[in-house]
Design a protein around this motif. Sequence first.
Motif, mmCIF file in Angstrom:
data_model
loop_
_atom_site.group_PDB
_atom_site.id
_atom_site.type_symbol
_atom_site.label_atom_id
_atom_site.label_comp_id
_atom_site.label_asym_id
_atom_site.label_seq_id
_atom_site.Cartn_x
_atom_site.Cartn_y
_atom_site.Cartn_z
ATOM 1 N N LYS A 358 0.841 -1.197 0.000
ATOM 2 C CA LYS A 358 0.000 0.000 0.000
ATOM 3 C C LYS A 358 0.880 1.253 0.000
ATOM 4 C CE LYS A 358 -3.583 -0.173 2.606
ATOM 5 N NZ LYS A 358 -4.474 -0.164 3.822
ATOM 6 N N GLU A 359 1.914 1.244 0.807
ATOM 7 C CA GLU A 359 2.825 2.382 0.882
ATOM 8 C C GLU A 359 3.563 2.588 -0.437
ATOM 9 O OE1 GLU A 359 7.046 2.740 2.948
ATOM 10 O OE2 GLU A 359 5.442 2.965 4.439
ATOM 11 N N LEU A 360 4.008 1.499 -1.053
ATOM 12 C CA LEU A 360 4.729 1.615 -2.320
ATOM 13 C C LEU A 360 3.821 2.172 -3.408
ATOM 14 C CD1 LEU A 360 6.823 -1.703 -2.375
ATOM 15 C CD2 LEU A 360 7.540 0.576 -1.659
ATOM 16 N N ARG A 361 2.565 1.751 -3.422
ATOM 17 C CA ARG A 361 1.611 2.251 -4.413
ATOM 18 C C ARG A 361 1.294 3.725 -4.184
ATOM 19 N NH1 ARG A 361 0.371 -0.628 -9.112
ATOM 20 N NH2 ARG A 361 0.536 -2.872 -8.671
ATOM 21 N N TYR A 362 1.216 4.103 -2.912
ATOM 22 C CA TYR A 362 0.880 5.489 -2.582
ATOM 23 C C TYR A 362 2.011 6.444 -2.953
ATOM 24 C CZ TYR A 362 0.050 9.664 0.225
ATOM 25 O OH TYR A 362 -0.111 10.970 0.632
ATOM 26 N N GLU A 363 3.261 6.041 -2.704
ATOM 27 C CA GLU A 363 4.386 6.946 -2.876
ATOM 28 C C GLU A 363 4.990 6.931 -4.277
ATOM 29 O OE1 GLU A 363 7.299 6.207 0.114
ATOM 30 O OE2 GLU A 363 6.033 6.983 1.742
ATOM 31 N N ASN A 364 4.656 5.912 -5.077
ATOM 32 C CA ASN A 364 5.299 5.765 -6.385
ATOM 33 C C ASN A 364 4.262 5.522 -7.470
ATOM 34 O OD1 ASN A 364 8.305 5.436 -5.361
ATOM 35 N ND2 ASN A 364 7.055 4.095 -4.091
ATOM 36 N N GLU A 365 4.663 5.803 -8.729
ATOM 37 C CA GLU A 365 3.742 5.599 -9.848
ATOM 38 C C GLU A 365 4.506 5.096 -11.066
ATOM 39 O OE1 GLU A 365 1.969 9.282 -10.936
ATOM 40 O OE2 GLU A 365 3.876 10.357 -11.120
ATOM 41 N N LEU A 366 3.820 4.325 -11.893
ATOM 42 C CA LEU A 366 4.398 3.829 -13.134
ATOM 43 C C LEU A 366 4.335 4.948 -14.162
ATOM 44 C CD1 LEU A 366 5.530 1.423 -14.765
ATOM 45 C CD2 LEU A 366 3.162 0.869 -15.375
ATOM 46 N N THR A 367 5.492 5.322 -14.724
ATOM 47 C CA THR A 367 5.555 6.420 -15.678
ATOM 48 C C THR A 367 5.464 5.896 -17.105
ATOM 49 O OG1 THR A 367 7.973 6.346 -15.825
ATOM 50 C CG2 THR A 367 7.005 7.698 -14.069
ATOM 51 N N GLY A 368 5.314 6.827 -18.041
ATOM 52 C CA GLY A 368 5.209 6.455 -19.444
ATOM 53 C C GLY A 368 6.438 5.768 -19.976
ATOM 54 N N SER A 369 7.590 5.993 -19.340
ATOM 55 C CA SER A 369 8.839 5.368 -19.773
ATOM 56 C C SER A 369 8.974 3.933 -19.278
ATOM 57 C CB SER A 369 10.033 6.184 -19.266
ATOM 58 O OG SER A 369 10.087 6.150 -17.846
ATOM 59 N N GLY A 370 8.019 3.523 -18.431
ATOM 60 C CA GLY A 370 8.087 2.170 -17.887
ATOM 61 C C GLY A 370 8.792 2.099 -16.541
ATOM 62 N N ARG A 371 9.331 3.211 -16.085
ATOM 63 C CA ARG A 371 9.995 3.250 -14.785
ATOM 64 C C ARG A 371 8.978 3.573 -13.690
ATOM 65 N NH1 ARG A 371 14.392 7.708 -15.264
ATOM 66 N NH2 ARG A 371 15.184 6.840 -13.305
ATOM 67 N N ILE A 372 9.222 3.042 -12.502
ATOM 68 C CA ILE A 372 8.387 3.362 -11.344
ATOM 69 C C ILE A 372 9.129 4.413 -10.528
ATOM 70 C CG2 ILE A 372 7.259 2.480 -9.277
ATOM 71 C CD1 ILE A 372 7.240 -0.282 -10.579
ATOM 72 N N LEU A 373 8.573 5.619 -10.479
ATOM 73 C CA LEU A 373 9.241 6.737 -9.823
ATOM 74 C C LEU A 373 8.392 7.302 -8.694
ATOM 75 C CD1 LEU A 373 10.598 8.657 -12.963
ATOM 76 C CD2 LEU A 373 11.773 6.918 -11.581
ATOM 77 N N ARG A 374 9.046 7.945 -7.751
ATOM 78 C CA ARG A 374 8.345 8.590 -6.642
ATOM 79 C C ARG A 374 7.421 9.687 -7.182
ATOM 80 N NH1 ARG A 374 11.743 10.843 -1.597
ATOM 81 N NH2 ARG A 374 11.574 8.662 -0.923
ATOM 82 N N ARG A 375 6.217 9.734 -6.644
ATOM 83 C CA ARG A 375 5.259 10.745 -7.078
ATOM 84 C C ARG A 375 5.720 12.148 -6.674
ATOM 85 N NH1 ARG A 375 0.242 8.349 -8.322
ATOM 86 N NH2 ARG A 375 0.041 6.191 -7.536
#
Length: 503
Positions: A358-375
């Motif tokens: 839940k914490e990982l989903r809240y703090e990070n997002e999948l970007t258009g480049s395919g990388r998961i970065l901090r929101r």
Amino acid sequence: MRRHHFHFILAIILFSCKQPSKQQENPFTSATFKSLPKYPSEGLLSDFDLLVNSLKEGHTGIYWYSSAKSFDSLVSVQRAMIKDSMNGFQFYNIVAPIVAFTKEDHCDISLSDELKAFQRQQGKFLPLSVLNSGDDAFILSDTVSGHAFKGARIVEINGLPIKTIKEKIYKTFGSDGNIMSSKIVFLDGIRLAVEYAKVMGQPDSFNITVVYPSSEKQETVSVKPVTFKTLKAIETSVNVAYHTDTSNLPASFKCLDGNTAQLTFKTFSNSNFRKHSMNFRQFTDSCFNILLNAEVDILIIDMRENGGGSEGNEDYLFSWLTDKPYIKYDSVELSRFAFSFINYTDYAKDSDRIDLYKELRYENELTGSGRILRRKGIYTPTPPRAHPFKGHLYILTSGWTYSGGAEFCSLVREHTNAVFVGQETGGGYYGNTSGTLLELTLPVTKLSISIPILKFNLAVHKGIPGHGVIPDFEVKPSFEAFSKGIDQELEQALSVTPAVEIK
């Protein structure tokens, strides 16, 4: 990789040459380790594959300093070493170099509880405490088995040069990139003896060859190993003899004279500050208010023991040193939102796993480049001060300066004209992989591995890839200075005439 199959003629030739000792050949198959359980090759291979796959899946910065090809090549070599009926020490020495090859100081491997208990109860250790300086190691212990070794430089142990011994041990634990300062300082004190027992073996005697600096006389003496309890007693006696600072206070402040002050941060951990009824931000603010009100011109910030701590404290401290806007991170990257090996970690419990995801989903997002970065907006660095410290700034560093401590140093190097004194920081200039750690426990051997899952890319550009902050004035540890209680880095900083003010 040891080779066991030789052509008959080659074997005869090698037999006529000087042979390595039995301890070097099979250091963990002697009677000393007879009580340890032996594992079938199937179980060892299963643990090995779980470890490798977990590192690839979870460690976001696994290929920051090394290519996938070179990593896989090492994996193939180490996997081929696995044989039936190996004990925990033997397996540890096969997999530890793989963990170390991630080249991240936050990625650690630890012995199982059973092996730790073995070390405490039955382990055989070098009766030494040392001070390392580059490839050299100087004995701090007053006497060893009746021999006055204090101050002597170690040349060999059981026929192996001390440099060779260190290099073998270095391969079993990581550092950020290609930084050596953290590895060198890690083997100070009794840790050389502890790591020797894990990697080189635990023989019934040690032939130690030393050179005495005062006379350049070389001597080889046979000494008996000591128990872990005795080794800890040696550590205590050395700390007392050399007046080693064992204070647990996380930070301190003092005026060296009317114009110079020293501010020391041993950690950025909020919990450590709370343990001593201190508040990091209140302490930092009060120190800088004193500095500004007293119009102190020279500030020495001691970061030599700062291994990081709570995220944000490094830039809170830095904010007192600049009045210009800055960006802290280019990005903070996550490897993935869920992990196939989670049931073998400290998040195996359903509630813990659910909270983590839940914490990982809240703090990070999948970007258009395919990388998961901090929101954006999850973390904002402390803004610069309207009235920061603008005097002459000196930073003391060592191989212990890493994680948040090294991040602070990178920000200072990037945005000020501060002068750095000491050794290269143990933490990488461009960031680290840390944050949340997944503690993986291998089901068969019970070895434990910390896998960091957040890659922090600092918004800096002046460093050398694979290295930390390089000091302007390098100070090499000296036994003579250490024995006299001389603070070499501080003395060097005080001897440098202020040249330019920070921007």
